[in-house]
Motif scaffolding. Structure first.
Motif, PDB file in Angstrom:
ATOM      1  N   UNK A 168       9.604  13.010   6.149  1.00 56.59           N
ATOM      2  CA  UNK A 168       8.557  12.638   5.078  1.00 56.59           C
ATOM      3  C   UNK A 168       8.630  11.576   4.689  1.00 56.59           C
ATOM      4  N   UNK A 169       8.444   9.826   4.798  1.00 54.48           N
ATOM      5  CA  UNK A 169       8.670   8.879   3.818  1.00 54.48           C
ATOM      6  C   UNK A 169       7.908   8.716   2.376  1.00 54.48           C
ATOM      7  N   UNK A 170       8.428   8.153   1.345  1.00 61.81           N
ATOM      8  CA  UNK A 170       7.216   8.108   0.836  1.00 61.81           C
ATOM      9  C   UNK A 170       7.439   5.770   0.699  1.00 61.81           C
ATOM     10  N   UNK A 171       6.195   5.467   0.176  1.00 62.02           N
ATOM     11  CA  UNK A 171       6.129   3.996   0.168  1.00 62.02           C
ATOM     12  C   UNK A 171       4.942   3.752   1.294  1.00 62.02           C
ATOM     13  N   UNK A 172       4.638   2.466   1.401  1.00 62.36           N
ATOM     14  CA  UNK A 172       3.479   2.057   2.170  1.00 62.36           C
ATOM     15  C   UNK A 172       3.578   1.211   3.202  1.00 62.36           C
ATOM     16  N   UNK A 173       4.681   0.903   3.341  1.00 62.04           N
ATOM     17  CA  UNK A 173       5.462   0.033   4.317  1.00 62.04           C
ATOM     18  C   UNK A 173       6.149   0.560   5.482  1.00 62.04           C
ATOM     19  N   UNK A 174       5.955   2.064   5.153  1.00 58.75           N
ATOM     20  CA  UNK A 174       6.867   3.115   6.432  1.00 58.75           C
ATOM     21  C   UNK A 174       6.153   2.511   7.689  1.00 58.75           C
ATOM     22  N   UNK A 175       5.394   2.216   8.464  1.00 52.28           N
ATOM     23  CA  UNK A 175       5.573   1.578   9.777  1.00 52.28           C
ATOM     24  C   UNK A 175       5.736   0.079  10.044  1.00 52.28           C
ATOM     25  N   UNK A 228       2.493   6.863  11.448  1.00 56.70           N
ATOM     26  CA  UNK A 228       2.778   6.418  10.992  1.00 56.70           C
ATOM     27  C   UNK A 228       1.630   6.498   9.798  1.00 56.70           C
ATOM     28  N   UNK A 229       0.849   7.074  10.274  1.00 59.68           N
ATOM     29  CA  UNK A 229      -0.569   6.875   9.148  1.00 59.68           C
ATOM     30  C   UNK A 229      -0.142   8.247   8.593  1.00 59.68           C
ATOM     31  N   UNK A 230       0.773   9.522   8.704  1.00 57.63           N
ATOM     32  CA  UNK A 230       0.669  10.292   7.740  1.00 57.63           C
ATOM     33  C   UNK A 230       3.141  10.090   6.954  1.00 57.63           C
ATOM     34  N   UNK A 231       3.175   8.668   7.384  1.00 60.37           N
ATOM     35  CA  UNK A 231       4.607   8.755   6.876  1.00 60.37           C
ATOM     36  C   UNK A 231       5.805   9.331   7.339  1.00 60.37           C
TER      37      UNK A 231
END
Length: 126
Positions: A23-30, A74-77
């Motif tokens: 699981x990744x934090x942040x809004x740019x995972x995708x 990507x919706x779940x990071x």
């Protein structure tokens, strides 16, 4: 700052399956490719699998090809590593990592990744 948290490791018998999650934090995972690496005691960290930012392209080490599958939501990071037909030689600490550079080409080199999780232990008994 990006944080990566792996989970899903454990102790299994040869032939069993496990699914690791990262699981990744942040809004740019995708926007970033992701990779899985592993490190066994006394050995160097080695590449396991990688996936492009969109999930459309994947790559695997020869040692796991046909047995492991990398995927991402990507919706779940989150990025996953489905491991089937596990062998004792798969025993290691497994790490997920974020590839440097937005939309960059995949790499099997640890130096190409900038953020790493803390690792999760996978032990396969014979």
């Amino acid at each position: 700052q990006v944080q990566l948290v792996e989970s899903g490791g454990g102790v299994v018998q040869a032939g069993d399956s496990l699914r690791l999650s990262c699981a990744a934090s942040g809004r740019t995972f995708s926007s970033y490719g992701m990779g899985w690496f592993r490190q066994a005691p006394g050995k160097e960290r080695e590449f396991v699998a990688a996936i492009s930012s969109s999930g459309s392209r994947t790559a695997y080490a020869d040692s796991v090809k046909g047995r492991f599958t990398i995927s991402r939501e990507n919706a779940k990071n989150t990025v996953y590593l489905q491991m089937n037909s596990l062998k004792p030689e798969d025993t290691a600490v497994y790490y997920c990592a974020r590839k440097k550079g937005i939309y960059s080409v995949y790499s099997n080199q640890p130096e190409a990744y900038d953020y790493w999780g803390q690792g999760t232990q996978v032990t396969v008994s014979s």
